[in-house]
Design a protein around this motif. Structure first.
Motif, PDB file in Angstrom:
ATOM      1  N   GLN A 239     -68.408  33.849 144.791  1.00  0.00           N
ATOM      2  CA  GLN A 239     -68.912  33.134 145.971  1.00  0.00           C
ATOM      3  C   GLN A 239     -69.023  34.121 146.972  1.00  0.00           C
ATOM      4  O   GLN A 239     -68.371  35.229 147.404  1.00  0.00           O
ATOM      5  CB  GLN A 239     -68.281  31.855 146.375  1.00  0.00           C
ATOM      6  N   PRO A 240     -70.311  33.900 147.616  1.00  0.00           N
ATOM      7  CA  PRO A 240     -70.449  34.824 149.134  1.00  0.00           C
ATOM      8  C   PRO A 240     -69.300  34.696 150.098  1.00  0.00           C
ATOM      9  O   PRO A 240     -68.710  33.740 150.144  1.00  0.00           O
ATOM     10  CB  PRO A 240     -71.591  34.324 149.514  1.00  0.00           C
ATOM     11  N   GLU A 242     -69.742  34.800 153.214  1.00  0.00           N
ATOM     12  CA  GLU A 242     -70.306  33.768 154.197  1.00  0.00           C
ATOM     13  C   GLU A 242     -71.329  33.346 153.810  1.00  0.00           C
ATOM     14  O   GLU A 242     -72.239  34.036 153.347  1.00  0.00           O
ATOM     15  CB  GLU A 242     -70.252  34.470 155.549  1.00  0.00           C
ATOM     16  N   ARG A 243     -71.827  32.147 153.990  1.00  0.00           N
ATOM     17  CA  ARG A 243     -73.474  31.582 153.693  1.00  0.00           C
ATOM     18  C   ARG A 243     -73.807  30.822 154.960  1.00  0.00           C
ATOM     19  O   ARG A 243     -73.527  29.602 155.005  1.00  0.00           O
ATOM     20  CB  ARG A 243     -73.004  30.642 152.575  1.00  0.00           C
ATOM     21  N   THR A 244     -74.762  31.388 155.689  1.00  0.00           N
ATOM     22  CA  THR A 244     -75.110  30.804 156.963  1.00  0.00           C
ATOM     23  C   THR A 244     -76.754  30.126 156.804  1.00  0.00           C
ATOM     24  O   THR A 244     -77.103  29.611 157.774  1.00  0.00           O
ATOM     25  CB  THR A 244     -75.202  31.765 157.828  1.00  0.00           C
ATOM     26  N   ASP A 245     -77.288  30.318 155.484  1.00  0.00           N
ATOM     27  CA  ASP A 245     -78.477  29.836 155.509  1.00  0.00           C
ATOM     28  C   ASP A 245     -78.447  28.341 155.140  1.00  0.00           C
ATOM     29  O   ASP A 245     -77.775  27.593 154.135  1.00  0.00           O
ATOM     30  CB  ASP A 245     -78.916  30.417 153.869  1.00  0.00           C
ATOM     31  N   ALA A 248     -79.271  26.617 151.842  1.00  0.00           N
ATOM     32  CA  ALA A 248     -78.562  26.524 150.415  1.00  0.00           C
ATOM     33  C   ALA A 248     -77.693  25.463 150.362  1.00  0.00           C
ATOM     34  O   ALA A 248     -77.134  25.710 149.249  1.00  0.00           O
ATOM     35  CB  ALA A 248     -77.908  28.000 150.725  1.00  0.00           C
ATOM     36  N   TYR A 253     -75.311  29.788 144.229  1.00  0.00           N
ATOM     37  CA  TYR A 253     -75.478  31.201 144.366  1.00  0.00           C
ATOM     38  C   TYR A 253     -75.544  31.896 143.232  1.00  0.00           C
ATOM     39  O   TYR A 253     -74.952  32.078 142.267  1.00  0.00           O
ATOM     40  CB  TYR A 253     -73.967  31.457 145.003  1.00  0.00           C
ATOM     41  N   SER A 258     -75.990  37.744 144.065  1.00  0.00           N
ATOM     42  CA  SER A 258     -74.621  38.266 144.183  1.00  0.00           C
ATOM     43  C   SER A 258     -74.727  39.935 144.039  1.00  0.00           C
ATOM     44  O   SER A 258     -73.942  40.579 144.740  1.00  0.00           O
ATOM     45  CB  SER A 258     -73.657  37.774 143.031  1.00  0.00           C
ATOM     46  N   ASP A 261     -76.165  41.334 147.234  1.00  0.00           N
ATOM     47  CA  ASP A 261     -75.380  41.344 148.276  1.00  0.00           C
ATOM     48  C   ASP A 261     -74.138  42.442 148.320  1.00  0.00           C
ATOM     49  O   ASP A 261     -73.744  42.841 149.113  1.00  0.00           O
ATOM     50  CB  ASP A 261     -74.668  40.016 148.357  1.00  0.00           C
TER      51      ASP A 261
END
Length: 395
Positions: A239-240, A242-245, A248, A253, A258, A261
């Motif tokens: 998993q990322p 952080e995910r600020t989008d 999403a 993901y 991945s 990133d």
């Protein structure tokens, strides 16, 4: 395996850059093999280092270390028992040769005051280094990607100093699509709030912009087929961080995200944003025919052997570009072979498929260009296992 590598930095004195500016230039380099043997110069790709084979010192991580380990070393195609191998970090980079992050005369990093850099500057700095090492004639110069541009630039600028040239996965110039994507990559860096005017040393670095630029680069290095086979639409196992989008929410993901990133995050740990800007610009602005009426005229004085290797899945430096280089060599007195390799890997094939690169390079060095076959059939030489496990290397 013992590589017998020696790492050093040579000061080549005052160096005038082609687009203006002059400074005292240090050139960091690595040597393999004995100096009394014929010298092979290896030219690294965009973000590569001088550590073409074997482990790199602390601070040079990821695929900048040992990036052509399968080709350079004892018993390998570029055999360090038979050849004296030199690889130099290019001006503008950040692995020991003077670049934007280097300390200037005032004790502060050059930053945006560093002179503009060209591939020609790289070639001229290498020539100055070889002068310092007492090397007058190169048995061969070998390079891939923009390192291949560097190699053909040697044939253009110093035809009397080079006996063999191997230009791998390269072109005489970039096309508009690649120029556009590289423009987007530069904008990502310069629009990062932490970039400012490029004098960010000692404060927050524009790592976010650099990471976006590298994502664009990695997408350019792969073909549609390789991305389909490597990632498809699969969901990532990790998993990322952080995910600020906000768009999403409720969606997976994906594996391709991945990959991009992860590589972007690792890249920002080892490379300088200004250096990336300077090197990308050198790549974009290279034109074999610059100052000449044609590519053929630019290479008309080269009378040695030339090997060109292209990969069918490479849209960054396509087969057509390799064919243009080969035809330019053929118009003059050079002996030429253009090996077209059937591969779905894209531009990264020159790094991840050493079994396709090693045999023709070995043949060029041992028997000359006329001995290299130009068949499009994939090589199946078992001595060079395909390096495709894990993460693909940087070009």
């Amino acid at each position: 395996m013992s590589y017998g590598r020696r790492d050093d930095v040579a000061n080549v004195g005052s160096f005038a850059f082609e687009r203006g500016g002059e400074l005292d230039l240090d050139v960091a380099y690595a040597e393999y093999g004995e100096r009394e043997n014929p010298t092979v110069l290896v030219c690294h790709a965009l973000t590569g280092s001088q550590y073409v084979a074997g482990p790199a010192p602390e601070g040079v991580s990821g695929q900048a270390a040992g990036w052509w380990d399968a080709l350079v070393g004892p018993g390998k195609p570029i055999d360090t028992r038979a050849y004296h191998v030199v690889c130099a970090n290019v001006p503008g980079s950040c692995y020991g040769t003077t670049g934007p992050a280097s300390e200037g005369p005032d004790g502060e990093p050059y930053g945006p005051d560093f002179p503009s850099v060209t591939v020609g500057d790289w070639t001229r700095s290498q020539a100055r280094l070889l002068d310092e090492l007492g090397v007058e004639t190169l048995y061969a110069v070998v390079g891939g990607s923009v390192g291949g541009m560097n190699a053909i630039d040697w044939a253009k600028r110093y035809p009397e100093r080079v006996e063999r040239v191997a230009a791998i996965a390269t072109s005489p110039r970039l096309d508009a699509q690649c120029l556009g994507l590289n423009t987007a990559a530069r904008r990502a860096i310069t629009n990062d709030p932490d970039y400012g005017d490029g004098d960010y040393y000692g404060g927050p670095e524009p790592s976010g912009g650099l990471a976006v630029a590298r994502r664009i680069g990695h997408a350019m290095y792969l073909s549609k087929a390789s991305m389909r086979d490597r990632f498809g639409r699969r969901v990532a196992e990790r998993q990322p961080e952080e995910r600020t989008d906000p768009s999403a929410k409720g969606f997976p993901y994906r594996d391709v995200a991945s990959y991009l990133d992860y590589n972007a995050e690792r890249f920002t740990e080892r490379f300088d944003a200004n250096s990336y800007l300077y090197l990308l610009r050198a790549l974009d602005e290279y034109d074999l025919a610059e100052d000449y009426n044609s590519d053929a005229e630019a290479l008309a004085d080269y009378a040695g052997d030339a090997l060109v290797v292209s990969f069918t899945g490479d849209w960054h430096f396509p087969v057509e570009g390799g064919e243009t280089i080969a035809e330019a060599f053929e118009a003059g007195p050079a002996a030429v072979s253009h090996r077209v390799v059937e591969s779905e890997y894209g531009h990264d094939a020159f790094l991840v498929e050493p079994d396709r690169v090693g045999p023709p390079v070995r043949t060029l060095l041992e028997r000359g260009a006329n001995a290299v076959t130009t068949t499009r059939t994939r090589d199946t030489t078992p001595d060079y296992p395909r390096v495709c496990t894990g993460l693909l290397p940087d070009a």
